[in-house]
Motif scaffolding. Structure first.
Motif, PDB file in Angstrom:
ATOM      1  N   GLN A  57     -14.570  -5.223   8.342  1.00  0.00           N
ATOM      2  CA  GLN A  57     -15.195  -6.383   7.678  1.00  0.00           C
ATOM      3  C   GLN A  57     -14.230  -7.148   6.771  1.00  0.00           C
ATOM      4  N   LEU A  58     -13.112  -6.524   6.459  1.00  0.00           N
ATOM      5  CA  LEU A  58     -12.125  -7.170   5.578  1.00  0.00           C
ATOM      6  C   LEU A  58     -10.751  -6.593   5.899  1.00  0.00           C
ATOM      7  N   ALA A  59      -9.808  -7.472   6.206  1.00  0.00           N
ATOM      8  CA  ALA A  59      -8.421  -7.056   6.432  1.00  0.00           C
ATOM      9  C   ALA A  59      -7.619  -7.295   5.147  1.00  0.00           C
ATOM     10  N   VAL A  60      -6.699  -6.384   4.847  1.00  0.00           N
ATOM     11  CA  VAL A  60      -5.920  -6.468   3.603  1.00  0.00           C
ATOM     12  C   VAL A  60      -4.459  -6.172   3.900  1.00  0.00           C
ATOM     13  N   ALA A  61      -3.592  -6.949   3.268  1.00  0.00           N
ATOM     14  CA  ALA A  61      -2.149  -6.682   3.331  1.00  0.00           C
ATOM     15  C   ALA A  61      -1.563  -6.914   1.951  1.00  0.00           C
ATOM     16  N   GLY A  62      -0.502  -6.185   1.644  1.00  0.00           N
ATOM     17  CA  GLY A  62       0.160  -6.314   0.346  1.00  0.00           C
ATOM     18  C   GLY A  62       1.626  -6.653   0.490  1.00  0.00           C
ATOM     19  N   PHE A  63       2.361  -6.423  -0.594  1.00  0.00           N
ATOM     20  CA  PHE A  63       3.799  -6.700  -0.595  1.00  0.00           C
ATOM     21  C   PHE A  63       4.467  -5.714  -1.552  1.00  0.00           C
ATOM     22  N   ASP A  64       5.499  -5.030  -1.099  1.00  0.00           N
ATOM     23  CA  ASP A  64       6.374  -4.136  -1.886  1.00  0.00           C
ATOM     24  C   ASP A  64       6.600  -2.810  -1.179  1.00  0.00           C
ATOM     25  N   ASP A  65       5.601  -2.310  -0.437  1.00  0.00           N
ATOM     26  CA  ASP A  65       5.673  -1.002   0.212  1.00  0.00           C
ATOM     27  C   ASP A  65       6.026   0.099  -0.783  1.00  0.00           C
ATOM     28  N   VAL A  66       5.242   0.190  -1.853  1.00  0.00           N
ATOM     29  CA  VAL A  66       5.393   1.317  -2.772  1.00  0.00           C
ATOM     30  C   VAL A  66       4.947   2.575  -2.046  1.00  0.00           C
ATOM     31  N   LYS A  67       5.382   3.724  -2.512  1.00  0.00           N
ATOM     32  CA  LYS A  67       5.103   4.982  -1.819  1.00  0.00           C
ATOM     33  C   LYS A  67       3.603   5.221  -1.667  1.00  0.00           C
TER      34      LYS A  67
ATOM     35  N   THR B  55      -1.158  -1.972   5.086  1.00  0.00           N
ATOM     36  CA  THR B  55      -0.141  -2.807   5.725  1.00  0.00           C
ATOM     37  C   THR B  55       0.537  -3.633   4.635  1.00  0.00           C
ATOM     38  N   THR B  56       1.860  -3.708   4.675  1.00  0.00           N
ATOM     39  CA  THR B  56       2.563  -4.334   3.569  1.00  0.00           C
ATOM     40  C   THR B  56       3.930  -4.839   4.017  1.00  0.00           C
ATOM     41  N   VAL B  57       4.687  -5.363   3.079  1.00  0.00           N
ATOM     42  CA  VAL B  57       6.037  -5.860   3.338  1.00  0.00           C
ATOM     43  C   VAL B  57       7.015  -5.028   2.530  1.00  0.00           C
ATOM     44  N   ALA B  58       8.039  -4.527   3.189  1.00  0.00           N
ATOM     45  CA  ALA B  58       9.008  -3.650   2.530  1.00  0.00           C
ATOM     46  C   ALA B  58      10.310  -4.391   2.256  1.00  0.00           C
ATOM     47  N   SER B  59      10.973  -3.965   1.186  1.00  0.00           N
ATOM     48  CA  SER B  59      12.304  -4.456   0.864  1.00  0.00           C
ATOM     49  C   SER B  59      13.226  -3.251   0.719  1.00  0.00           C
ATOM     50  N   ASP B  60      14.501  -3.484   0.849  1.00  0.00           N
ATOM     51  CA  ASP B  60      15.494  -2.416   0.743  1.00  0.00           C
ATOM     52  C   ASP B  60      15.816  -2.179  -0.731  1.00  0.00           C
ATOM     53  N   ARG B  61      14.967  -1.413  -1.427  1.00  0.00           N
ATOM     54  CA  ARG B  61      15.169  -1.209  -2.862  1.00  0.00           C
ATOM     55  C   ARG B  61      16.470  -0.470  -3.161  1.00  0.00           C
ATOM     56  N   GLN B  62      16.790   0.532  -2.344  1.00  0.00           N
ATOM     57  CA  GLN B  62      18.032   1.270  -2.575  1.00  0.00           C
ATOM     58  C   GLN B  62      19.245   0.352  -2.432  1.00  0.00           C
TER      59      GLN B  62
ATOM     60  N   LEU C  82      24.231 -15.254  -4.923  1.00  0.00           N
ATOM     61  CA  LEU C  82      22.915 -14.751  -4.555  1.00  0.00           C
ATOM     62  C   LEU C  82      23.049 -13.864  -3.328  1.00  0.00           C
ATOM     63  N   ARG C  83      22.630 -12.612  -3.488  1.00  0.00           N
ATOM     64  CA  ARG C  83      22.609 -11.714  -2.336  1.00  0.00           C
ATOM     65  C   ARG C  83      21.154 -11.444  -2.001  1.00  0.00           C
ATOM     66  N   GLN C  84      20.770 -11.868  -0.815  1.00  0.00           N
ATOM     67  CA  GLN C  84      19.373 -11.728  -0.409  1.00  0.00           C
ATOM     68  C   GLN C  84      19.244 -10.711   0.706  1.00  0.00           C
ATOM     69  N   PHE C  85      18.361  -9.741   0.505  1.00  0.00           N
ATOM     70  CA  PHE C  85      18.100  -8.706   1.492  1.00  0.00           C
ATOM     71  C   PHE C  85      16.885  -9.099   2.332  1.00  0.00           C
ATOM     72  N   PRO C  86      16.884  -8.767   3.608  1.00  0.00           N
ATOM     73  CA  PRO C  86      15.736  -9.135   4.456  1.00  0.00           C
ATOM     74  C   PRO C  86      14.502  -8.306   4.123  1.00  0.00           C
ATOM     75  N   SER C  87      13.350  -8.880   4.393  1.00  0.00           N
ATOM     76  CA  SER C  87      12.076  -8.173   4.266  1.00  0.00           C
ATOM     77  C   SER C  87      11.609  -7.765   5.653  1.00  0.00           C
ATOM     78  N   ARG C  88      10.780  -6.721   5.719  1.00  0.00           N
ATOM     79  CA  ARG C  88      10.254  -6.295   7.015  1.00  0.00           C
ATOM     80  C   ARG C  88       8.781  -5.916   6.868  1.00  0.00           C
ATOM     81  N   LEU C  89       8.028  -6.202   7.902  1.00  0.00           N
ATOM     82  CA  LEU C  89       6.602  -5.890   7.917  1.00  0.00           C
ATOM     83  C   LEU C  89       6.402  -4.416   8.257  1.00  0.00           C
ATOM     84  N   VAL C  90       5.579  -3.743   7.449  1.00  0.00           N
ATOM     85  CA  VAL C  90       5.224  -2.343   7.699  1.00  0.00           C
ATOM     86  C   VAL C  90       3.739  -2.324   8.081  1.00  0.00           C
TER      87      VAL C  90
END
Length: 366
Positions: free
Chosen positions: A297-307, A317-324, A349-357
């Motif tokens: 009934q409701l789809a949800v997505a976030g951003f950060d991919d915390v543990k 479902t979320t978006v991950a970044s290369d934190r390390q 500016l150094r920009q790291f790509p994001s990826r969908l999890v």
């Protein structure tokens, strides 16, 4: 030696007393002693201890480390700081270390700094300009080797403070316009577009967005860029964004309250993209209390991919970044002396790509 009786007077003679003035004085081990035993110069010993600035051959390094261990040498960090006007400390200012993303980022910075022989001091700004300036002054006054700043919109006072100290500052996770310095961040706009496109591909008429609390967008702020990415994805799909952006604090507790009102209302959205995972976790809790099935009934997505996102119910479902990678790049940049040479070319500016999890909260069955 037997213990003295408990009832002995303090002025009675003691046969267990050791006069430390008569003990032999152990000479202090110096850097010269280490160099002599290792068969090298004191400069090379310094390079080994400080991990630079010049490289040392592996065999020579091993001899120096063996000499340090044999002699029990301990560098005088206070004297080093006074001589170089710099400590082995890196200052890190975060908005709120209680939030999972900032906690995980701080841990990544600490690991990267440890690899370079540095320690990290952490201060929480609590999203307040005056506290951010307080920690800027405190850390820079301690002569930290550099400062890594995660700010949700750098104030003019903070920018002035940085300029006044001519400080080594690297901006992590955001790139405000207030100061012109090195920044390390992820592709926030592109990552948000990935998440919203994915939700729309599930056939939803539209995707609502839980943004931040700012009425006026802050240029360079990650949450602002997440909203920009949401708008672009919606516009690409020919969907209107009017009336579909909702303000919510970044933490799960306040986002939960916002979600309760939104989901209980007559215009409940079919899908929600949240600017942070913490907000999304609050939305999932609100949906569960209102007996709204996610994702049916409701789809949800976030951003950060915390543990915690993988352990949410359902998994988020979320978006991950290369934190390390970002943390390592920030530490390397803040310690790189070559970047401080006038006229030196530097990667601003150094920009790291994001990826969908993809997990289950969007409607996919993984």
């Amino acid at each position: 030696m037997p213990a003295p009786p408990l009832n002995r007077r303090y002025d009675e003679p003691r046969d267990d007393f050791v006069d430390t003035r008569r003990l032999p004085v152990v000479p202090k081990v110096t850097r010269d002693d280490v160099a002599r035993l290792a068969g090298t110069s004191t400069a090379v010993v310094s390079y080994v201890i400080n991990n630079g600035p010049r490289p040392v051959a592996p065999a020579t390094r091993e001899r120096v480390l063996a000499a340090i261990k044999q002699l029990g040498y301990r560098p005088d960090r206070v004297a080093q700081a006074m001589a170089s006007r710099r400590t082995d400390l890196i200052g890190l200012i975060v908005p709120d270390a209680r939030q999972p993303f900032f906690a995980e980022m701080a841990h990544a910075v600490e690991q990267a700094a440890s690899e370079r022989g540095k320690m990290v001091l952490v201060g929480n700004s609590d999203y307040l300009d005056e506290r951010e300036v307080h920690y800027l002054r405190a850390f820079l006054g301690m002569r930290v080797s550099g400062l890594i700043l995660i700010s949700q919109g750098l104030s003019d006072n903070a920018a002035t403070e940085i300029d006044a100290w001519d400080a080594r500052v690297v901006l992590l996770h955001e790139r405000p316009e207030a100061i012109d310095d090195i920044a390390v961040r992820t592709d926030d706009i592109g990552g948000a577009q990935l998440a919203v496109r994915h939700l729309l591909e599930h056939g939803h008429d539209y995707v609502a967005c839980l943004g931040g609390t700012e009425v006026t967008p802050v240029i360079g702020d990650p949450v602002t860029d997440h909203v920009v990415g949401w708008r672009r994805a919606m516009e690409e799909a020919g969907r209107s964004t009017e009336g579909r952006l909702f303000q919510a604090p970044y933490n799960r507790y306040d986002a939960y309250e916002v979600a309760l009102d939104l989901l209980a209302g007559p215009d409940r959205p079919p899908a929600i993209f949240c600017a942070t995972d913490d907000q999304a976790i609050g939305v999932l809790r609100a949906a569960r209390e209102l007996r709204i099935d996610v994702p049916e009934q409701l789809a949800v997505a976030g951003f950060d991919d915390v543990k915690e996102a993988a352990l949410a119910d359902p998994p988020l479902t979320t978006v991950a970044s290369d934190r390390q990678g970002m943390a390592r790049a920030a530490v390397d940049a803040v310690l790189d002396d070559s970047l401080r040479v006038p006229g030196a070319k530097r990667e601003r500016l150094r920009q790291f790509p994001s990826r969908l999890v993809v997990r289950n909260s969007c409607g996919c069955h993984t």
